[in-house]
Design a protein around this motif. Structure first.
Motif, mmCIF file in Angstrom:
data_model
loop_
_atom_site.group_PDB
_atom_site.id
_atom_site.type_symbol
_atom_site.label_atom_id
_atom_site.label_comp_id
_atom_site.label_asym_id
_atom_site.label_seq_id
_atom_site.Cartn_x
_atom_site.Cartn_y
_atom_site.Cartn_z
ATOM 1 N N HIS A 21 2.603 6.861 -3.857
ATOM 2 C CA HIS A 21 2.187 4.814 -3.531
ATOM 3 C C HIS A 21 1.247 4.939 -5.011
ATOM 4 C CE1 HIS A 21 -0.285 8.863 -2.037
ATOM 5 N NE2 HIS A 21 -2.105 8.289 -2.755
ATOM 6 N N PRO A 22 0.678 3.998 -6.116
ATOM 7 C CA PRO A 22 0.590 4.178 -6.828
ATOM 8 C C PRO A 22 -1.026 4.271 -7.785
ATOM 9 C CG PRO A 22 0.768 1.595 -6.185
ATOM 10 C CD PRO A 22 1.123 2.516 -5.148
ATOM 11 N N PHE A 23 -1.497 4.216 -5.971
ATOM 12 C CA PHE A 23 -3.217 4.388 -6.238
ATOM 13 C C PHE A 23 -3.963 5.056 -5.585
ATOM 14 C CE2 PHE A 23 -7.267 1.988 -5.883
ATOM 15 C CZ PHE A 23 -8.159 2.160 -6.500
ATOM 16 N N ASP A 24 -4.613 5.888 -6.574
ATOM 17 C CA ASP A 24 -5.295 7.095 -5.328
ATOM 18 C C ASP A 24 -5.935 6.412 -4.390
ATOM 19 O OD1 ASP A 24 -3.664 9.051 -6.883
ATOM 20 O OD2 ASP A 24 -5.418 9.757 -8.276
ATOM 21 N N GLY A 25 -7.106 5.307 -4.813
ATOM 22 C CA GLY A 25 -7.662 5.166 -3.955
ATOM 23 C C GLY A 25 -7.016 4.541 -1.933
ATOM 24 N N SER A 26 -6.251 3.818 -2.457
ATOM 25 C CA SER A 26 -5.793 3.558 -1.425
ATOM 26 C C SER A 26 -5.189 4.371 -0.108
ATOM 27 C CB SER A 26 -4.307 2.681 -1.819
ATOM 28 O OG SER A 26 -3.110 3.669 -1.742
ATOM 29 N N TRP A 27 -5.224 6.081 -0.608
ATOM 30 C CA TRP A 27 -5.215 7.107 0.256
ATOM 31 C C TRP A 27 -3.930 7.269 0.804
ATOM 32 C CZ3 TRP A 27 -10.104 5.550 4.226
ATOM 33 C CH2 TRP A 27 -11.391 5.242 3.102
ATOM 34 N N GLY A 28 -3.216 6.060 0.203
ATOM 35 C CA GLY A 28 -1.774 6.909 0.588
ATOM 36 C C GLY A 28 -1.442 4.940 1.468
ATOM 37 N N TYR A 29 -2.315 4.734 1.654
ATOM 38 C CA TYR A 29 -1.725 3.524 2.858
ATOM 39 C C TYR A 29 -1.576 1.776 2.415
ATOM 40 C CZ TYR A 29 -4.456 6.318 6.419
ATOM 41 O OH TYR A 29 -4.226 7.489 7.391
ATOM 42 N N GLN A 30 -1.170 1.979 0.536
ATOM 43 C CA GLN A 30 -0.351 0.653 0.097
ATOM 44 C C GLN A 30 0.776 1.608 -0.458
ATOM 45 O OE1 GLN A 30 -2.429 -1.351 -1.991
ATOM 46 N NE2 GLN A 30 -4.216 -1.696 -0.020
ATOM 47 N N THR A 31 2.227 1.118 0.204
ATOM 48 C CA THR A 31 2.649 2.043 0.116
ATOM 49 C C THR A 31 3.843 2.005 -1.021
ATOM 50 O OG1 THR A 31 2.883 3.594 2.088
ATOM 51 C CG2 THR A 31 4.906 3.667 0.369
ATOM 52 N N LEU A 76 2.656 13.174 10.573
ATOM 53 C CA LEU A 76 2.395 11.756 9.316
ATOM 54 C C LEU A 76 2.505 10.616 9.765
ATOM 55 C CD1 LEU A 76 5.888 12.274 7.154
ATOM 56 C CD2 LEU A 76 4.050 13.607 7.300
ATOM 57 N N ASP A 77 1.117 9.868 8.957
ATOM 58 C CA ASP A 77 0.211 8.285 8.719
ATOM 59 C C ASP A 77 1.841 7.783 7.947
ATOM 60 O OD1 ASP A 77 -1.288 9.020 10.709
ATOM 61 O OD2 ASP A 77 -3.169 8.318 8.208
ATOM 62 N N TRP A 78 2.467 6.513 8.903
ATOM 63 C CA TRP A 78 3.282 5.614 8.371
ATOM 64 C C TRP A 78 2.656 4.536 8.504
ATOM 65 C CZ3 TRP A 78 7.035 2.951 11.229
ATOM 66 C CH2 TRP A 78 8.484 2.509 11.174
ATOM 67 N N VAL A 79 2.821 3.704 7.062
ATOM 68 C CA VAL A 79 2.463 2.372 7.623
ATOM 69 C C VAL A 79 3.988 0.868 7.029
ATOM 70 C CG1 VAL A 79 0.653 1.030 5.475
ATOM 71 C CG2 VAL A 79 0.680 3.295 6.140
ATOM 72 N N PRO A 80 4.075 0.616 8.209
ATOM 73 C CA PRO A 80 5.098 -0.540 8.884
ATOM 74 C C PRO A 80 4.404 -1.505 8.732
ATOM 75 C CG PRO A 80 4.798 0.614 10.182
ATOM 76 C CD PRO A 80 3.644 1.741 9.493
ATOM 77 N N GLY A 81 3.333 -1.633 8.944
ATOM 78 C CA GLY A 81 2.412 -3.080 8.332
ATOM 79 C C GLY A 81 2.068 -3.286 7.514
ATOM 80 N N HIS A 82 2.875 -3.401 5.490
ATOM 81 C CA HIS A 82 2.083 -3.810 5.432
ATOM 82 C C HIS A 82 2.489 -2.696 3.709
ATOM 83 C CE1 HIS A 82 -2.249 -1.850 3.991
ATOM 84 N NE2 HIS A 82 -1.678 -1.357 4.912
#
Length: 635
Positions: free
Chosen positions: A204-214, A246-252
């Motif tokens: 993920h590009p932005f640390d502040g997304s905590w990884g939820y914007q992949t 693992l947290d996984w983000v298939p929603g967005h």
């Protein structure tokens, strides 16, 4: 079977049907025996595709050919071979759209990526990927016994801020995967947790997304090391007897230009903007997107030996109008409802495929609404998850625990309501990262009263969670009583352990966790009423809960009393289900934990008399803002 640039006709067909659940084996960049790398990319409706990178000096790139299938139909899949390309080189795809726009895109299937702020993909061959696994015993044990029959106590971790080298918010020096393998693994084992849940490690590009914007769904982030190093970390957890979720983000996904958004100059992976987060929703109606996502889940299970996948933001996937308040903007499905039936079908297929290919692993839904049958099989109309986060328990409990003591009697139902639905689903009780950010305060800071009462309240909250039915999850920092909210850009405040109150709290959490592991009545029958019995749910005047947890054996049970007031009782009568003697087996008020040491040091013999619907009772000392647990004894 004919091959088309190392892709067979069958694989191409399955991919376009949404049924290639291991498409990562051919798409992306793959080393070819030290001779170079083969590339394959799905990019429909474009003029041309080139792969550019360090192997050609970032010049015009190597042209890719669109695969023609029998009958002259195009596959929309572009392939090429680049001789001399080697492990570790950076690359991107140069895509010319039908309108003449030129896009530079990272590889959706890349196994590794350039460290941020760079945005290129990185070729990953054996030097980057290869790891010799040593977790055979763990995998064997995982297959031999269901996770439902084991204690589930999860430590949620953000790898970048568990610990850091120094304190530099501008450019944090992270612990590497291999450093974490040594320190985090031993810490989790010593503290008595059974699983770690890692907030998203996908690139993920932005640390502040905590990884939820992949941006890199197949690439463990380069912030902490190589993919093989991440495999080493998971391997170490397994060898220590710790499962990995693992947290996984298939929603967005995020809208960064090098990522999946407008991949061919128009909407391809996405369907629409996500109004809550300014990201893009995946288009689950597109078969190739389903192949991409389900294959990604299988990738982490097979290539990284992951034990569970927690699907983030399920509610935002399931509802067409999630985050939309304006009635004029609301949409409805063909049945007239607000459910996103396409997303529902995707989740059902995802869980069906995982269950068929890997029946020994599990999936968890972060789902915060009353959507029915989340943990029921798809053939029964369910979504097919194994577990669901109990957000209702979390919200009610934290709201109650924040109340000052004189006002708790009027909100007693906040403690008991969760048992009205506790077995409608297979629940995990979360005290997660979301509850210690954005002005919500840390857990201990929510507790009313002076310093002593705050620590007592936090101990009691954690005991209530541990004794309640369902799995348990706590975010890092809860175990040391950190007062400030979680800060993703710096490490936890480990220096607090130099202070007696925090050190005693950590000692309490460790003791509680190990007590849980060694007390089967608290977890053997976690997901149905056979493991739980109310003895007194209605004592709002004293803010006391009394209940029984039952193990598989008839004589294996515990009696739990939780006192949510600062009052102490010296001769408190509680009904017990069998005559004999009872001993105190755990007390959150012990002096070594920072408590006032109102304990029951000797076995207590029952007396005849009806209390709490039982025909015998014992008289106990009830600690202030504390939990006490008893078990029958033969002595």
């Amino acid at each position: 079977m004919a091959e088309y640039g190392h892709l067979t006709e069958k694989e191409i067909t399955l991919f376009h049907q949404g049924k290639d659940f291991r498409c990562y084996r051919k798409f992306g960049a793959h080393a070819q025996g030290g001779k170079g790398f083969h590339f394959a990319l799905w990019a429909p409706r474009v003029k041309s595709v080139h792969v550019i990178g360090e192997f050609d000096g970032w010049r015009d790139g190597i042209p890719m050919a669109c695969v023609d299938l029998p009958g002259g139909s195009q596959s929309d899949i572009w392939t090429c071979f680049v001789p001399g390309a080697i492990d570790g080189m950076l690359y991107k795809f140069r895509i010319e759209t039908l309108s003449g726009e030129v896009l530079y895109k990272a590889d959706p299937f890349a196994f590794f990526a350039e460290k941020r702020p760079g945005t290129a993909s990185r070729l990953a061959g054996p030097n980057t990927l290869k790891h010799r696994w040593n977790d055979e015993e763990w995998i064997k044990q995982r297959k031999s016994e269901s996770h439902f029959k084991k204690p589930m106590n999860i430590y949620e971790v953000h790898l970048g801020s568990w610990k850091q080298h120094g304190k530099n918010a501008e450019d944090p020096v992270f612990f590497s995967y291999r450093e974490l393998a040594k320190e985090l693994t031993s810490y989790v084992k010593d503290m008595g947790y059974t699983y770690v849940e890692l907030m998203p490690v996908m690139e993920h590009p932005f640390d502040g997304s905590w990884g939820y914007q992949t941006t890199g769904y197949y690439a463990p982030t380069s912030r902490y090391g190589l993919p093989k190093d991440f495999k080493y970390l998971i391997d170490c957890f397994h060898q220590a007897g710790i499962g990995v979720i693992l947290d996984w983000v298939p929603g967005h996904f995020c809208r960064d230009a090098h990522g999946l958004c407008r991949f061919n100059g128009s909407e391809l992976f996405e369907s629409e903007e996500h109004v809550e987060w300014g990201t893009y929703k995946f288009d689950y109606s597109r078969p190739e997107v389903r192949s991409f996502l389900i294959s990604n889940a299988i990738f982490w299970l097979e290539e990284y030996h992951v034990d569970g996948i927690r699907v983030d933001g399920v509610s935002s996937m399931l509802y067409l109008n999630y985050g939309i308040d304006d009635p004029a903007q609301k949409r409805f499905n063909h049945k007239g409802g607000e459910e996103d039936l396409v997303a529902q079908a995707f989740l059902q297929e995802l869980n069906e495929v995982i269950g068929r290919l890997h029946p020994d692993v599990f999936t968890v839904a972060e789902e915060s609404t009353a959507w029915p049958l989340v943990t029921y099989p798809p053939e029964e109309g369910g979504l097919g998850f194994h577990y669901k986060w109990d957000m209702g328990w979390m919200n009610d409990t934290l709201r109650y625990c924040a109340l000052d003591f004189p006002f708790r009697d009027g909100s007693h139902q906040l403690l008991t309501f969760s048992m009205m639905y506790a077995f409608n689903e297979n629940f995990i009780l979360p005290l997660s990262h979301d509850e210690v950010v954005h002005g919500k305060c840390s857990l201990i800071q929510r507790m009313p009263g002076d310093y002593w009462r705050q620590f007592a309240g936090l101990r009691l909250l954690l005991m209530y969670q541990m004794c309640h039915s369902g799995g348990k999850l706590n975010f890092m920092g809860n175990e040391i009583g950190q007062f400030i909210e979680w800060r993703f850009y710096e490490g936890l405040e480990w220096f607090l352990l130099d202070y007696d109150a925090h050190a005693r709290h950590q000692k309490f959490v460790k003791a509680m966790n190990h007590f849980y592991l060694n007390t089967p009545s608290l977890w053997q029958q976690n997901y149905d009423w056979s493991g739980y019995q109310w003895l007194d749910a209605d004592n709002r005047d004293q803010s006391i809960l009394l209940f029984k947890r039952q193990g598989k054996k008839e004589d294996d049970f515990t009696i739990i009393l939780l006192n949510f007031q600062p009052d102490t009782y010296k001769e408190y009568k509680i009904g017990v289900p069998a005559a004999g003697a009872y001993r105190e087996i755990f007390n959150s008020d012990r002096e070594e934990f920072g408590g006032s040491n109102h304990i029951n040091p000797q076995p207590l013999k029952t007396k005849k008399g009806v209390y709490h619907g039982q025909e015998q009772y014992i008289e106990i000392i009830v600690p202030p803002i504390g939990a006490v647990i008893f078990a029958p004894t033969l002595t």
